[in-house]
Structure formats: C-alpha cells, structure tokens
Write an enzyme that holds these catalytic residues in place. Structure first.
Site, mmCIF file in Angstrom:
data_model
loop_
_atom_site.group_PDB
_atom_site.id
_atom_site.type_symbol
_atom_site.label_atom_id
_atom_site.label_comp_id
_atom_site.label_asym_id
_atom_site.label_seq_id
_atom_site.Cartn_x
_atom_site.Cartn_y
_atom_site.Cartn_z
ATOM 1 N N GLN A 552 36.770 28.604 34.925
ATOM 2 C CA GLN A 552 37.938 28.800 35.661
ATOM 3 C C GLN A 552 38.335 30.372 35.630
ATOM 4 O O GLN A 552 39.158 30.987 36.449
ATOM 5 C CB GLN A 552 39.323 28.244 34.643
ATOM 6 C CG GLN A 552 39.101 26.701 34.989
ATOM 7 C CD GLN A 552 40.348 26.241 33.832
ATOM 8 O OE1 GLN A 552 41.257 26.970 33.818
ATOM 9 N NE2 GLN A 552 40.226 24.781 33.565
ATOM 10 N N CYS A 553 37.647 31.165 34.639
ATOM 11 C CA CYS A 553 37.839 32.758 34.756
ATOM 12 C C CYS A 553 36.511 32.989 35.251
ATOM 13 O O CYS A 553 35.382 32.571 35.209
ATOM 14 C CB CYS A 553 37.924 33.170 33.190
ATOM 15 S SG CYS A 553 39.506 32.525 32.456
ATOM 16 N N THR A 554 36.740 34.474 35.909
ATOM 17 C CA THR A 554 35.493 35.196 36.591
ATOM 18 C C THR A 554 35.057 35.862 35.265
ATOM 19 O O THR A 554 35.453 36.998 34.840
ATOM 20 C CB THR A 554 36.085 36.538 37.287
ATOM 21 O OG1 THR A 554 36.809 35.604 38.387
ATOM 22 C CG2 THR A 554 35.030 37.240 37.990
#
Length: 678
Positions: A552-554
């Site tokens: 979900q996070c870069t």
C-alpha cells in the site's frame, strides 16, 4: 555703455568679493537603484566598464532649498532626457563587483584619475568651443558604486568635477549680488524667460543661455550660449550670461557656474554680468512676489582662464562624501524575496553560462498530478528555478507518515489531515510569496477502477481534460500507481494532434522503484518518443486492491524520490534552453543545450549510483498513445474513456496488442526467455 540703466559702478580691487559656491548634492531615487539592480543582474553582470548616465537639477522651488542633482530610472536611457524646466547633467557610472575593489578605489589613485579624466574632457570642450554648443559638457558627473545585491545595499560616491584656478584659487565679483533690475532685466522680461525655460526643453537642458540687446531701449533677446563666439559686436552692458542656478542660498551660487565662468573667461574675458536664474515658475506666482533670481558681476580674467585650462596646472574638485542606500526600506518584502530567488538563477549567466535564458523556465506553467513525494520534490526544484506558476492535483490527505518524505508538509498538516493539494499549494506560497499556485482536490479516473456514478466519472474526466487544456506548457505525471497515469498520458498524446498554434503540453512521467527511478518525456509535436505505457504488454488494471501494508505504501530508498524529482525538472530546464525547445531530439552530447543532454528517458539506479539516458520510440500498438487508441478517443471521446474505466481490456483489442500477442508462438517466447537468462 548704457548710462542710467541701473548698472552698478565697477568697484576697485579692495572692494572685490569672493564668490561662494553651493556644491550639488547627489539625490538618486529608489527607481534609480532598482534600475541599476536590474541592469547588474541582466546586462552588466561582471562587467565593470563605466556606462553612460545622466541626471538633472532644477532651479530651487523655494528660498533655502538644497541644491540637489536628481538621478532617476531614466538616467540610464541611451538618449539622455530631462523633465521640463531642468538642466541636464551627463557622465558615467562605474559599479564595482566587490566591496574590496570599491574601498581600494576610494583610497587609491583611481579616484583622482577618474575625476582628472573628466576634467580633461571639460578642458578640451572649453578650448575647442564644443562646450558652448553643448553647455551640458560643462556639468560632468561620475558615480562610483558597489551594489550588494544579496542585501540590496548600495555604497556610492558622486563627483561633479570643476576646474579651479590655481592662483588665486577663487573667483571674485566686482559688485555685490543684486536683483535682476541691476542688470536692466525687469519683471516682465524675467517672466518671459521663465516661460521659455519651461517650454523649451533644449534651452532648459542646456542650462546656460544669453540675454542680448543692442541698446537700453531695445528688448532683451534669448540666444543660445554658442552665440558668445560671435558676440564681439554686442556691448558689454548688452550681454548677460544666464544660467539655471541650483542654489537656493542667497549668498552662494550653484556649483555648475564654476566651469561656465572658465568658458566665458576664455572666449570673452572681462568683467561680465551673469543672471543666476531662480524663478522657473514666475508666471504662476503672485505679481508682487519677490524675485529670487540674482544678478552676479564676475571678473572673468583671461589669465585666470589660462591658468585653469593649462593641462598640468588646474586642480579639480567635486567628489561627494561616501553615502549608503538601503533599498529594502522601500521595497515590498515579497518583491525582495522574488528578486532574491531570481538572483540565484541569474548568477549562472555571469560566469558559467552566458547563453542561459532563465526567463524561459520562469514563464512555464506546470500541472503537477500528484502532491505526494514526487509532487513535493518537483515543486521544490521548480521553485529553485524561479518557476511561479503551478497547479497541484491530488485527492489524498496528509498522513502522519508523509512529512518526513514529502517536503512541503508539516506534522501539523498531518495532525489536521489536511488535503494534500491545498497544503502543498500553501507551502509553496509560504516559501515563494509571489508564486501563482493553485490546488485542485480531485481523483484521476483510472482503468480498472469503475466509478459508482456515471455522472461523477464524467465530471472527473471533464475536470482533468480542462486542467490539461489550461496547462499547455508541462503536465507532470507524479502519481503513485501505474493506472493513474493512463488518462493524463492519453490526453497529452491527443493534444499533440491539434494544430501547433493552439498549444500542446509536454508530457513528463516520473516513477519510482525501490532503488531505481524513471523520468521520461513522451512525444511532443514532431519529435516522437515513447510514453510511459509503450513497453506494456497488457492493459492497466486495478493494482491497488488486495494489497498488504508494504504494497500500500511506495517502498523506496529515501533518496530515490529526490533524485528523480531533480532529474525531471533539470530535463525540462535543458529542453527549454534548447533551440528546438520541447521538440528537441534525443541527445546525450554536451552541445545539445546550454545545460547539456536532453534524452528521451533517464533511468536511475541508486545501488550503482548510475544514470542511464535512453532514446525511445513510440510502440505502434501502445495501449495509450498508438494511432488506433488516439483515433478511437477522438471519435468517441467521453464514451470511450467510460468504457476503459469499466473494462480496460478493450485497450488491447483497440490497439492491436491482443492480436499481436496471439500471433506470438510459444517457442519464440521460450527462446526469448532463454536468451534473457543468459
């Protein structure tokens, strides 16, 4: 002689009075220093050669008014000019690059040499008669300054050079100062002179003229100072030398008279009558108002002129004291900040890149799609280049994990869960107060992400279309998912098909990996280049669903985003300096742009500390920029986009990618894989 005309009798030597002179006071205004600042930044840069300058002074508006010489913004004009009713002063300005050089000038021989050079010009003009044709040559000036453009502080000194008799060192009068009537000049004559002085720009700028008449009964005539050369037939008491007097002191005369006295003493020596003209607006004053002009009687001896005009004999005077000027006191703080930003960029022109044109970058308008890590980084570097116009588009809000990597946000933004686009725009304004920055809180429609409402989808697509149309300079795709770049890339590609005069934006994509990044420009008008999707072998789909926390996070190394953002902006900067602009072909040579290479694409690998520029070409069956996809979009518009958002697989059918994949034999794929492993 004209008996009974009211002329004073000649005094004897013992009654001679020493003439006092009131030095001119330099009065450069705020606009003068602003113009010098602009010239220093944009034209002079490191050039210390003197430049032409002009100023002016006016007869005093009131008794006791200080004798000022004004320097304004127009002082730098190629053709010197003066306001109505002002005498012209001409000379040079020399601006030093360092305060050490300025101090050395003040304490060394350069100061005396500079004023001596100006005095030599005056001497030559008097001896050759040019000073009678152009009396402004009798009023030279020299300004020497040091401009500290980081602080907007100026140190300067001004000279008004005059030649002085060596011995005696003074001019004397053979009668006391008196009113104009003692010259036979009545109020009506003085009024006509006043009107002429205001209406005749050439007469006022000359600052010196003659009043001539053949008899006491005749009317006075105004003649140019050059008429002194042919004045032998004019009786002494029918000749008055008039000069625009800068002094408002009843006991002292204007500084500029000193060189005029030498010119008169050389070309028509003897006891001469002068009118110190101090009534420029006499017609507007009451009829019984006292006259301010003064009659002056000077012994213009030829031997005095000879001594003063000797090349090795005449001392020269005229430097003012050192003065300081703080321009920040008069400027708006936002204006100061804006100029300071531009200064950093313009300094590159001074020594390193004289051919650089910073204004080209400054004028651009950027659409930043995404106000996250990349959006913040790109905006920061754009500000470094002096770019003011940018629009942030983002639908997210600042979270607690954002501020450490997204440089425009603070903990307070995260604590209040502020919209990213708005917080980013306000942060840019806080750093660069004159920025023209906007924020748009909106989602970007994505393939494989069906909207619950068809109307909401149409509104979102229309808003993005309008934004791309309004930003015909650069559109930056800075979002954190693959599919969110598809519609903006399509709109940019479609814009290239419009007539060139309607304007089309440059499409720029920036994407991050764990320790790598991609910066790519897509086709711009006649220069083909691959878009972000030209390497894709499948249509974009929902990559955001069913993701674990790490997905979900870069997830990237913290330094990657800064590198990618900087490279992206520097690529645009290189393109705008190229002779072909955004249409510049791929090049990695040093001579392609003043700033260097302008590749189609740059891949960065942090693990290897390596940048790899690449030349690209559009994929004929690209799911975004292929002719077939663009033709379908032009034909169906919104309906086509709505279908792709719902079912992106149509892109493979429309582009021909589906048929191409179906034609690939299994053994060809295996061979390709085996080659890849080797």
């Amino acid at each position: 002689a004209m008996a009974g005309a009211g002329y004073p009798a000649a005094g004897n030597a013992s009654s001679a009075e020493v003439i006092a002179f009131a030095p001119l006071l330099p009065a450069p205004d705020v606009a003068f220093w602003q113009r010098l600042t602009q010239l220093k930044l944009d034209e002079l840069r490191l050039d210390e050669k003197p430049i032409g300058i002009s100023g002016f002074y006016e007869p005093p508006a009131a008794v006791g008014a200080p004798p000022k010489c004004f320097f304004t913004e127009s002082s730098f004009a190629l053709v010197p000019g003066t306001p109505a009713g002002a005498a012209l002063v001409k000379g040079e300005l020399k601006n030093f690059n360092t305060k050490e050089e300025f101090r050395e000038f003040l304490s060394g021989a350069q100061r005396q040499a500079m004023i001596a050079e100006a005095g030599a010009v005056v001497r030559k003009a008097i001896l050759g008669g040019q000073a009678l044709e152009d009396p402004s040559m009798l009023r030279p000036t020299a300004i020497v300054a040091f401009a500290d453009l980081k602080k907007y502080h100026f140190a300067y000194t001004v000279a008004f050079p005059v030649l002085s008799p060596a011995s005696p060192a003074t001019w004397t009068s053979w009668a006391p100062l008196a009113g104009p009537a003692d010259l036979g000049v009545d109020r009506d004559t003085l009024r006509r002179v006043s009107e002429r002085f205001q209406e005749d720009a050439a007469l006022a700028a000359a600052g010196v003229w003659l009043l001539v008449r053949q008899s006491a009964e005749a009317a006075w005539e105004v003649r140019p100072f050059s008429a002194l050369l042919g004045s032998a037939a004019i009786p002494d008491d029918g000749l008055v030398v008039c000069f625009a007097d800068s002094s408002g002191d009843g006991a002292a005369l204007g500084w500029a008279l000193r060189n005029v006295l030498l010119a008169v003493a050389h070309h028509r020596p003897g006891r001469r009558r002068f009118l110190a003209f101090r009534d420029p607006h006499l017609g507007a004053r009451a009829g019984d108002a006292a006259l301010r002009s003064r009659a002056v009687f000077v012994d213009c001896a030829a031997d005095i002129a000879a001594r003063a005009l000797a090349e090795d004999a005449a001392p020269i005077a005229g430097w003012s004291k050192i003065q300081n000027f703080d321009l920040t006191t008069f400027l708006d703080k936002k204006r100061i900040a804006a100029d300071a930003v531009d200064l950093n960029v313009k300094l590159m022109k001074w020594r390193l890149l004289p051919e650089l044109e910073p204004e080209k970058m400054k004028r651009l308008k950027f659409l930043l799609l995404g106000a996250g890590t990349l959006g913040c980084g790109v905006a920061r570097t754009l500000m470094g280049w002096g770019v003011r116009r940018m629009t942030f588009v983002d639908s997210g809000r600042v979270s607690l994990s954002n501020p450490v990597r997204q440089s425009l946000f603070t903990h307070q933004d995260a604590a209040e869960s502020r919209p990213k686009a708005r917080a980013a725009a306000e942060a840019v304004k806080a750093v660069m107060p004159d920025a023209e920055v906007e924020s748009v809180e909106a989602e970007i429609p994505m393939p494989g992400h069906p909207h619950q409402s068809a109307e909401a989808l149409r509104q979102a697509v229309q808003r993005l279309q309008d934004l791309v149309a309004a930003h015909d300079d650069v559109v930056c795709m800075l979002t954190d998912s693959r599919e969110s770049r598809w519609l903006p890339s399509l709109l940019v590609a479609a814009a290239q098909r419009r007539p060139p005069e309607t304007g089309a934006p440059l499409g720029l994509t920036v994407a991050l990996g764990f320790d790598s990044f991609l910066v790519a420009r897509q086709t711009f008008l006649g220069e083909p280049a691959a878009c972000y999707f030209c390497n894709d072998m499948s249509a974009p789909s929902d990559s955001l669903a069913f993701r674990t926390l790490d997905q979900q996070c870069t997830v990237t190394r913290p330094g990657v985003s800064g590198l990618a953002s900087n490279v992206a902006v520097e690529l645009v900067a290189g393109l705008v300096q190229h002779s072909q602009g955004f249409s510049a072909p791929h090049s990695v040579g040093s001579g392609s742009s003043p700033l260097g290479a302008v590749p189609h694409q740059i891949r960065g690998y942090l693990a290897e500390f390596r940048l790899a520029p690449n030349e690209t070409e559009p994929f004929p069956k690209c799911i975004c920029c292929s002719p077939a996809v663009l033709d379908r979009y032009e034909a169906e518009g919104m309906a086509f986009v709505e279908r792709i958002i719902t079912d992106s697989s149509e892109l493979e059918r429309v582009s021909g990618l589906q048929d191409m994949k179906a034609a690939v034999r299994e053994d060809e794929v295996m061979n390709f894989d085996e080659f890849d492993e080797d």
